[in-house]
Design an enzyme around this catalytic site. Sequence first.
Site, PDB file in Angstrom:
ATOM      1  N   THR A  20      72.214  59.915  76.915  1.00 33.13           N
ATOM      2  CA  THR A  20      70.995  60.644  76.534  1.00 33.13           C
ATOM      3  C   THR A  20      70.081  60.863  77.743  1.00 33.13           C
ATOM      4  O   THR A  20      69.556  61.954  77.948  1.00 33.13           O
ATOM      5  CB  THR A  20      70.229  59.839  75.456  1.00 33.13           C
ATOM      6  OG1 THR A  20      71.128  59.538  74.386  1.00 33.13           O
ATOM      7  CG2 THR A  20      69.047  60.624  74.916  1.00 33.13           C
ATOM      8  N   ASN A  74      67.306  67.344  77.792  1.00 37.26           N
ATOM      9  CA  ASN A  74      68.615  66.886  78.271  1.00 37.26           C
ATOM     10  C   ASN A  74      69.776  67.835  77.970  1.00 37.26           C
ATOM     11  O   ASN A  74      70.900  67.405  77.742  1.00 37.26           O
ATOM     12  CB  ASN A  74      68.894  65.459  77.777  1.00 37.26           C
ATOM     13  CG  ASN A  74      68.873  65.341  76.273  1.00 37.26           C
ATOM     14  OD1 ASN A  74      68.696  66.337  75.579  1.00 37.26           O
ATOM     15  ND2 ASN A  74      69.079  64.150  75.766  1.00 37.26           N
ATOM     16  N   LYS A  93      70.393  73.264  74.601  1.00 39.17           N
ATOM     17  CA  LYS A  93      68.947  73.139  74.374  1.00 39.17           C
ATOM     18  C   LYS A  93      68.153  74.116  75.253  1.00 39.17           C
ATOM     19  O   LYS A  93      68.682  74.648  76.243  1.00 39.17           O
ATOM     20  CB  LYS A  93      68.531  71.689  74.643  1.00 39.17           C
ATOM     21  CG  LYS A  93      69.164  70.679  73.659  1.00 39.17           C
ATOM     22  CD  LYS A  93      68.594  69.277  73.879  1.00 39.17           C
ATOM     23  CE  LYS A  93      69.179  68.284  72.881  1.00 39.17           C
ATOM     24  NZ  LYS A  93      68.572  66.937  73.005  1.00 39.17           N
ATOM     25  N   HIS A  95      72.897  68.950  72.811  1.00 33.36           N
ATOM     26  CA  HIS A  95      72.927  68.026  71.675  1.00 33.36           C
ATOM     27  C   HIS A  95      74.362  67.920  71.187  1.00 33.36           C
ATOM     28  O   HIS A  95      75.083  68.913  71.164  1.00 33.36           O
ATOM     29  CB  HIS A  95      72.061  68.546  70.518  1.00 33.36           C
ATOM     30  CG  HIS A  95      72.404  67.932  69.196  1.00 33.36           C
ATOM     31  ND1 HIS A  95      71.977  66.678  68.843  1.00 33.36           N
ATOM     32  CD2 HIS A  95      73.188  68.368  68.182  1.00 33.36           C
ATOM     33  CE1 HIS A  95      72.481  66.379  67.644  1.00 33.36           C
ATOM     34  NE2 HIS A  95      73.212  67.391  67.217  1.00 33.36           N
ATOM     35  N   TYR A  97      65.938  67.291  63.389  1.00 37.67           N
ATOM     36  CA  TYR A  97      65.811  65.953  63.989  1.00 37.67           C
ATOM     37  C   TYR A  97      65.042  64.991  63.077  1.00 37.67           C
ATOM     38  O   TYR A  97      64.441  64.027  63.557  1.00 37.67           O
ATOM     39  CB  TYR A  97      65.151  66.050  65.355  1.00 37.67           C
ATOM     40  CG  TYR A  97      66.117  66.405  66.484  1.00 37.67           C
ATOM     41  CD1 TYR A  97      67.132  65.519  66.860  1.00 37.67           C
ATOM     42  CD2 TYR A  97      66.021  67.599  67.178  1.00 37.67           C
ATOM     43  CE1 TYR A  97      68.017  65.819  67.888  1.00 37.67           C
ATOM     44  CE2 TYR A  97      66.900  67.913  68.219  1.00 37.67           C
ATOM     45  CZ  TYR A  97      67.890  67.012  68.568  1.00 37.67           C
ATOM     46  OH  TYR A  97      68.769  67.300  69.595  1.00 37.67           O
ATOM     47  N   GLU A 127      75.252  69.469  60.215  1.00 36.08           N
ATOM     48  CA  GLU A 127      74.630  70.270  61.272  1.00 36.08           C
ATOM     49  C   GLU A 127      75.313  71.623  61.411  1.00 36.08           C
ATOM     50  O   GLU A 127      74.660  72.635  61.694  1.00 36.08           O
ATOM     51  CB  GLU A 127      74.639  69.484  62.589  1.00 36.08           C
ATOM     52  CG  GLU A 127      73.726  68.266  62.501  1.00 36.08           C
ATOM     53  CD  GLU A 127      73.773  67.352  63.722  1.00 36.08           C
ATOM     54  OE1 GLU A 127      74.540  67.619  64.676  1.00 36.08           O
ATOM     55  OE2 GLU A 127      73.022  66.360  63.729  1.00 36.08           O
TER      56      GLU A 127
HETATM   57  P1  ATP Z   1      71.144  64.379  70.690  1.00 33.87           P
HETATM   58  O1  ATP Z   1      70.963  63.882  69.283  1.00 33.87           O
HETATM   59  O2  ATP Z   1      70.124  65.441  71.098  1.00 33.87           O
HETATM   60  O3  ATP Z   1      72.553  64.766  70.989  1.00 33.87           O
HETATM   61  P2  ATP Z   1      71.397  61.702  71.612  1.00 33.87           P
HETATM   62  O4  ATP Z   1      72.216  61.498  70.392  1.00 33.87           O
HETATM   63  O5  ATP Z   1      72.035  61.388  72.926  1.00 33.87           O
HETATM   64  O6  ATP Z   1      70.851  63.186  71.698  1.00 33.87           O
HETATM   65  P3  ATP Z   1      69.203  60.537  70.210  1.00 33.87           P
HETATM   66  O7  ATP Z   1      68.882  59.086  70.266  1.00 33.87           O
HETATM   67  O8  ATP Z   1      69.819  61.108  68.978  1.00 33.87           O
HETATM   68  O9  ATP Z   1      70.051  60.886  71.512  1.00 33.87           O
HETATM   69  O10 ATP Z   1      67.842  61.312  70.510  1.00 33.87           O
HETATM   70  C1  ATP Z   1      67.710  62.674  70.151  1.00 33.87           C
HETATM   71  C2  ATP Z   1      66.965  63.402  71.233  1.00 33.87           C
HETATM   72  O11 ATP Z   1      65.628  62.917  71.296  1.00 33.87           O
HETATM   73  C3  ATP Z   1      67.490  63.188  72.661  1.00 33.87           C
HETATM   74  O12 ATP Z   1      68.559  64.026  73.006  1.00 33.87           O
HETATM   75  C4  ATP Z   1      66.272  63.514  73.484  1.00 33.87           C
HETATM   76  O13 ATP Z   1      66.118  64.912  73.625  1.00 33.87           O
HETATM   77  C5  ATP Z   1      65.164  62.967  72.632  1.00 33.87           C
HETATM   78  N1  ATP Z   1      64.838  61.605  73.063  1.00 33.87           N
HETATM   79  C6  ATP Z   1      65.541  60.473  72.837  1.00 33.87           C
HETATM   80  N2  ATP Z   1      64.957  59.397  73.397  1.00 33.87           N
HETATM   81  C7  ATP Z   1      63.837  59.863  74.006  1.00 33.87           C
HETATM   82  C8  ATP Z   1      62.793  59.272  74.768  1.00 33.87           C
HETATM   83  N3  ATP Z   1      62.790  57.969  75.023  1.00 33.87           N
HETATM   84  N4  ATP Z   1      61.807  60.079  75.231  1.00 33.87           N
HETATM   85  C9  ATP Z   1      61.805  61.399  74.979  1.00 33.87           C
HETATM   86  N5  ATP Z   1      62.762  62.029  74.256  1.00 33.87           N
HETATM   87  C10 ATP Z   1      63.763  61.278  73.790  1.00 33.87           C
HETATM   88 MG    MG Z   2      71.586  62.067  68.419  1.00 33.31          MG
END
Ligand code: ATP
Ligand code: MG
Length: 131
Positions: free
Chosen positions: A85, A106, A3, A109, A43, A120
């Site tokens: 996450t 974070n 990211k 992804h 997303y 994807e």
């Molecule tokens: P990713 O899909 O990016 O690998 P993930 O699967 O661990 O991450 P998801 O629940 O799919 O988490 O959320 C997608 C992305 O949205 C997260 O990686 C983060 O960047 C963002 N995100 C998730 N929760 C929050 C939150 N509470 N506040 C801000 N951003 C968030």
């Molecule tokens: Mg995810």
Amino acid sequence: MIKPDAMRNGHAGAIIDRFIKEGFRIVALKQTKLSQEKAGEFYAVHKERPFYGELVEFMSSGVIIAAILEKENAVTAFRELIGATNPAQAAEGTIRKLYATSVGENAVHGSDSDENAKIEGSFFFSGLEQF
Ligand code: ATP
Ligand code: MG
């Protein structure tokens, strides 16, 4: 995907090195930049979440590195490698623990299922770019 925060903070090399050392085979790899529209599309499952706007803004804020990685049980193995996450909850030694800044920014992804990994993968790469 690596990211924009990890790209800006100079962690891309260390993160790719970690992918390789953990036994993932690189099937495809490239640097690119997502427009707001493309980030929103990527997303789209989170469209109704309160952080969606912020997420789209951030994911289109700088270059990213997209990759297709292959390994036995790759989805589970990769999610173990990247950690929770929220980096505050990520286990010691995971990529997010080491390199992420916050739950929103974070570092990496990872796909959450084999089915989504296929979708994807073809979002970023044509068949001619996958080996
Ligand atoms: P990713 O899909 O990016 O690998 P993930 O699967 O661990 O991450 P998801 O629940 O799919 O988490 O959320 C997608 C992305 O949205 C997260 O990686 C983060 O960047 C963002 N995100 C998730 N929760 C929050 C939150 N509470 N506040 C801000 N951003 C968030
Ligand atoms: Mg995810």
